[in-house]
Design a protein around this motif. Structure first.
Motif, PDB file in Angstrom:
ATOM      1  N   LEU A  78     -22.718 -16.596  21.770  1.00 23.69           N
ATOM      2  CA  LEU A  78     -23.226 -17.709  22.580  1.00 23.69           C
ATOM      3  C   LEU A  78     -24.737 -17.853  22.468  1.00 23.69           C
ATOM      4  CD1 LEU A  78     -21.145 -17.339  25.872  1.00 23.69           C
ATOM      5  CD2 LEU A  78     -20.789 -18.964  23.992  1.00 23.69           C
ATOM      6  N   PHE A  79     -25.421 -16.747  22.277  1.00 23.09           N
ATOM      7  CA  PHE A  79     -26.875 -16.776  22.204  1.00 23.09           C
ATOM      8  C   PHE A  79     -27.346 -16.049  20.952  1.00 23.09           C
ATOM      9  CE2 PHE A  79     -26.073 -17.295  26.720  1.00 23.09           C
ATOM     10  CZ  PHE A  79     -26.997 -18.251  27.090  1.00 23.09           C
ATOM     11  N   ASP A  80     -28.272 -16.674  20.258  1.00 20.91           N
ATOM     12  CA  ASP A  80     -29.024 -16.002  19.207  1.00 20.91           C
ATOM     13  C   ASP A  80     -30.414 -15.742  19.776  1.00 20.91           C
ATOM     14  OD1 ASP A  80     -27.061 -15.922  17.267  1.00 20.91           O
ATOM     15  OD2 ASP A  80     -27.536 -17.938  16.532  1.00 20.91           O
ATOM     16  N   VAL A  81     -30.740 -14.476  19.920  1.00 16.39           N
ATOM     17  CA  VAL A  81     -32.022 -14.121  20.525  1.00 16.39           C
ATOM     18  C   VAL A  81     -32.923 -13.454  19.488  1.00 16.39           C
ATOM     19  CG1 VAL A  81     -31.038 -11.935  21.368  1.00 16.39           C
ATOM     20  CG2 VAL A  81     -33.160 -12.814  22.357  1.00 16.39           C
ATOM     21  N   THR A  82     -34.158 -13.874  19.472  1.00 17.82           N
ATOM     22  CA  THR A  82     -35.167 -13.283  18.600  1.00 17.82           C
ATOM     23  C   THR A  82     -36.339 -12.836  19.457  1.00 17.82           C
ATOM     24  OG1 THR A  82     -34.549 -14.723  16.753  1.00 17.82           O
ATOM     25  CG2 THR A  82     -36.706 -13.642  16.637  1.00 17.82           C
ATOM     26  N   LEU A  83     -36.709 -11.568  19.338  1.00 21.57           N
ATOM     27  CA  LEU A  83     -37.821 -11.011  20.100  1.00 21.57           C
ATOM     28  C   LEU A  83     -38.918 -10.584  19.144  1.00 21.57           C
ATOM     29  CD1 LEU A  83     -35.804  -8.759  22.593  1.00 21.57           C
ATOM     30  CD2 LEU A  83     -36.515 -11.144  22.885  1.00 21.57           C
ATOM     31  N   THR A  84     -40.145 -10.959  19.457  1.00 22.33           N
ATOM     32  CA  THR A  84     -41.290 -10.682  18.582  1.00 22.33           C
ATOM     33  C   THR A  84     -42.518 -10.335  19.424  1.00 22.33           C
ATOM     34  OG1 THR A  84     -41.880 -13.023  18.546  1.00 22.33           O
ATOM     35  CG2 THR A  84     -40.480 -12.231  16.751  1.00 22.33           C
ATOM     36  N   ASN A  85     -43.568  -9.925  18.722  1.00 17.27           N
ATOM     37  CA  ASN A  85     -44.898  -9.735  19.313  1.00 17.27           C
ATOM     38  C   ASN A  85     -44.913  -8.846  20.556  1.00 17.27           C
ATOM     39  OD1 ASN A  85     -45.903 -11.563  17.351  1.00 17.27           O
ATOM     40  ND2 ASN A  85     -45.361 -13.294  18.665  1.00 17.27           N
ATOM     41  N   PRO A  86     -44.459  -7.608  20.455  1.00 17.44           N
ATOM     42  CA  PRO A  86     -44.522  -6.725  21.625  1.00 17.44           C
ATOM     43  C   PRO A  86     -45.965  -6.375  21.979  1.00 17.44           C
ATOM     44  CG  PRO A  86     -43.965  -5.462  19.682  1.00 17.44           C
ATOM     45  CD  PRO A  86     -43.956  -6.906  19.253  1.00 17.44           C
ATOM     46  N   VAL A  87     -46.250  -6.337  23.257  1.00 18.60           N
ATOM     47  CA  VAL A  87     -47.571  -5.931  23.744  1.00 18.60           C
ATOM     48  C   VAL A  87     -47.367  -4.836  24.786  1.00 18.60           C
ATOM     49  CG1 VAL A  87     -49.682  -6.625  24.921  1.00 18.60           C
ATOM     50  CG2 VAL A  87     -48.574  -8.203  23.325  1.00 18.60           C
ATOM     51  N   VAL A  88     -47.908  -3.656  24.501  1.00 18.02           N
ATOM     52  CA  VAL A  88     -47.732  -2.505  25.380  1.00 18.02           C
ATOM     53  C   VAL A  88     -48.857  -2.469  26.413  1.00 18.02           C
ATOM     54  CG1 VAL A  88     -47.791   0.024  25.492  1.00 18.02           C
ATOM     55  CG2 VAL A  88     -46.477  -1.139  23.685  1.00 18.02           C
ATOM     56  N   GLU A 106     -31.471 -19.445  21.125  1.00 16.34           N
ATOM     57  CA  GLU A 106     -30.738 -20.625  20.681  1.00 16.34           C
ATOM     58  C   GLU A 106     -29.282 -20.455  21.087  1.00 16.34           C
ATOM     59  OE1 GLU A 106     -31.200 -21.456  16.554  1.00 16.34           O
ATOM     60  OE2 GLU A 106     -33.390 -21.208  16.581  1.00 16.34           O
ATOM     61  N   SER A 107     -28.666 -21.570  21.472  1.00 19.26           N
ATOM     62  CA  SER A 107     -27.269 -21.507  21.904  1.00 19.26           C
ATOM     63  C   SER A 107     -26.647 -22.897  21.846  1.00 19.26           C
ATOM     64  CB  SER A 107     -27.174 -20.976  23.336  1.00 19.26           C
ATOM     65  OG  SER A 107     -25.860 -21.085  23.830  1.00 19.26           O
ATOM     66  N   PRO A 108     -25.361 -22.964  21.481  1.00 18.59           N
ATOM     67  CA  PRO A 108     -24.682 -24.269  21.526  1.00 18.59           C
ATOM     68  C   PRO A 108     -24.541 -24.780  22.960  1.00 18.59           C
ATOM     69  CG  PRO A 108     -23.130 -22.486  21.058  1.00 18.59           C
ATOM     70  CD  PRO A 108     -24.492 -21.905  20.949  1.00 18.59           C
ATOM     71  N   LEU A 109     -24.763 -23.919  23.935  1.00 18.09           N
ATOM     72  CA  LEU A 109     -24.687 -24.337  25.334  1.00 18.09           C
ATOM     73  C   LEU A 109     -25.942 -25.082  25.788  1.00 18.09           C
ATOM     74  CD1 LEU A 109     -23.191 -21.088  26.910  1.00 18.09           C
ATOM     75  CD2 LEU A 109     -21.962 -23.142  26.159  1.00 18.09           C
ATOM     76  N   MET A 110     -27.019 -24.919  25.029  1.00 16.02           N
ATOM     77  CA  MET A 110     -28.283 -25.537  25.420  1.00 16.02           C
ATOM     78  C   MET A 110     -28.595 -26.695  24.477  1.00 16.02           C
ATOM     79  SD  MET A 110     -30.614 -22.187  26.468  1.00 16.02           S
ATOM     80  CE  MET A 110     -30.585 -21.469  24.833  1.00 16.02           C
ATOM     81  N   GLN A 111     -29.214 -27.687  25.010  1.00 14.45           N
ATOM     82  CA  GLN A 111     -29.529 -28.878  24.225  1.00 14.45           C
ATOM     83  C   GLN A 111     -30.545 -28.576  23.127  1.00 14.45           C
ATOM     84  OE1 GLN A 111     -30.759 -31.923  26.965  1.00 14.45           O
ATOM     85  NE2 GLN A 111     -28.698 -32.227  27.805  1.00 14.45           N
ATOM     86  N   GLU A 112     -31.419 -27.637  23.397  1.00 14.62           N
ATOM     87  CA  GLU A 112     -32.437 -27.277  22.406  1.00 14.62           C
ATOM     88  C   GLU A 112     -32.838 -25.820  22.600  1.00 14.62           C
ATOM     89  OE1 GLU A 112     -36.240 -28.925  25.018  1.00 14.62           O
ATOM     90  OE2 GLU A 112     -35.590 -29.971  23.213  1.00 14.62           O
ATOM     91  N   PRO A 113     -33.388 -25.201  21.562  1.00 13.92           N
ATOM     92  CA  PRO A 113     -33.837 -23.808  21.697  1.00 13.92           C
ATOM     93  C   PRO A 113     -34.918 -23.693  22.770  1.00 13.92           C
ATOM     94  CG  PRO A 113     -33.743 -24.470  19.395  1.00 13.92           C
ATOM     95  CD  PRO A 113     -33.587 -25.719  20.202  1.00 13.92           C
ATOM     96  N   VAL A 114     -34.996 -22.531  23.384  1.00 17.83           N
ATOM     97  CA  VAL A 114     -36.020 -22.310  24.406  1.00 17.83           C
ATOM     98  C   VAL A 114     -36.786 -21.027  24.071  1.00 17.83           C
ATOM     99  CG1 VAL A 114     -34.761 -23.492  26.246  1.00 17.83           C
ATOM    100  CG2 VAL A 114     -34.386 -21.048  25.863  1.00 17.83           C
ATOM    101  N   SER A 115     -38.004 -21.014  24.543  1.00 16.53           N
ATOM    102  CA  SER A 115     -38.861 -19.852  24.302  1.00 16.53           C
ATOM    103  C   SER A 115     -39.468 -19.380  25.611  1.00 16.53           C
ATOM    104  CB  SER A 115     -39.975 -20.209  23.306  1.00 16.53           C
ATOM    105  OG  SER A 115     -39.421 -20.544  22.048  1.00 16.53           O
TER     106      SER A 115
END
Length: 207
Positions: A78-88, A106-115
């Motif tokens: 349902l969700f494709d999740v991408t995680l980047t730029n970690p800050v400790v 990103e998800s087919p449940l949502m109209q557009e990708p969100v960040s």
């Protein structure tokens, strides 16, 4: 002419060997005493080869965590999740380490990708088999997502929790070398772990 008898040899007039002998004796005595004393006493004495603590920096933690990214995972198809730029960030008041990551869903449940961003935090512990300081029991501190993701807050929080577990749980951020925890036949191990404003202090105690 009156001849003077040659002076008898005096060890005190040979400046090289006696000094070297005395120096070797002092070092040997210190080594024996240090092996018998507690680690803290060694660290504060004149034979400081084993410190009573090690401190590593926030940047070292940042470098270790950075190796886990970028992270991409499909969640329940349902969700494709991408995680980047970690800050400790170090949190001395809570004795925890926080990691903020940029998140893209990103998800087919949502109209557009969100960040947005996830902020995760973790306590630290010592793992004896690996001789490593690890992230322990990470949790989600906050989820900040824009747009239509708010409608799917429950699912997004589940994604964040999964990321905390899969990314950070039991992840080593510093590994001791064998010679850092052994001296003169005596074994040592990390004790109390304290998070400071500028680094992480690990107490070293006799095992």
């Amino acid at each position: 002419m009156i001849r003077r008898a040659p002076r008898a040899f005096s060890p005190s007039r040979n400046p090289g060997k006696p000094r070297a002998t005395r120096r070797a004796f002092v070092l040997s005595a210190c080594a024996a005493a240090c092996a018998a004393m507690s680690l803290g006493a060694c660290a504060s004495g004149i034979f400081p080869f084993i410190p009573d603590h090690y401190t590593f920096s926030r940047q070292q933690v940042q470098d270790a965590v950075q190796r886990k990214f970028p992270y991409h995972r499909s969640v329940q198809q349902l969700f494709d999740v991408t995680l980047t730029n970690p800050v400790v960030t170090l949190l001395p008041d809570r004795n925890r380490v926080a990691v903020r990551v940029d998140a893209h869903l990103e998800s087919p449940l949502m109209q557009e990708p969100v960040s947005g961003a996830f902020t995760l935090s973790s306590e630290l512990a010592y793992d004896a088999p690996s001789r490593s300081v690890i992230l322990k029991s990470p949790t989600v501190d906050s989820v900040d997502m824009a747009g239509s993701a708010a409608v799917y807050a429950q699912q997004v929080n589940a994604v964040a929790a999964m990321a905390a577990t899969q990314l950070l749980a039991n992840y080593p951020i510093y590994t001791f070398k064998p010679d850092q925890l052994q001296f003169a036949g005596v074994n040592y191990e990390p004790g109390t772990i304290t998070i400071l404003t500028n680094g992480i202090r690990v107490q070293i105690v006799e095992k």
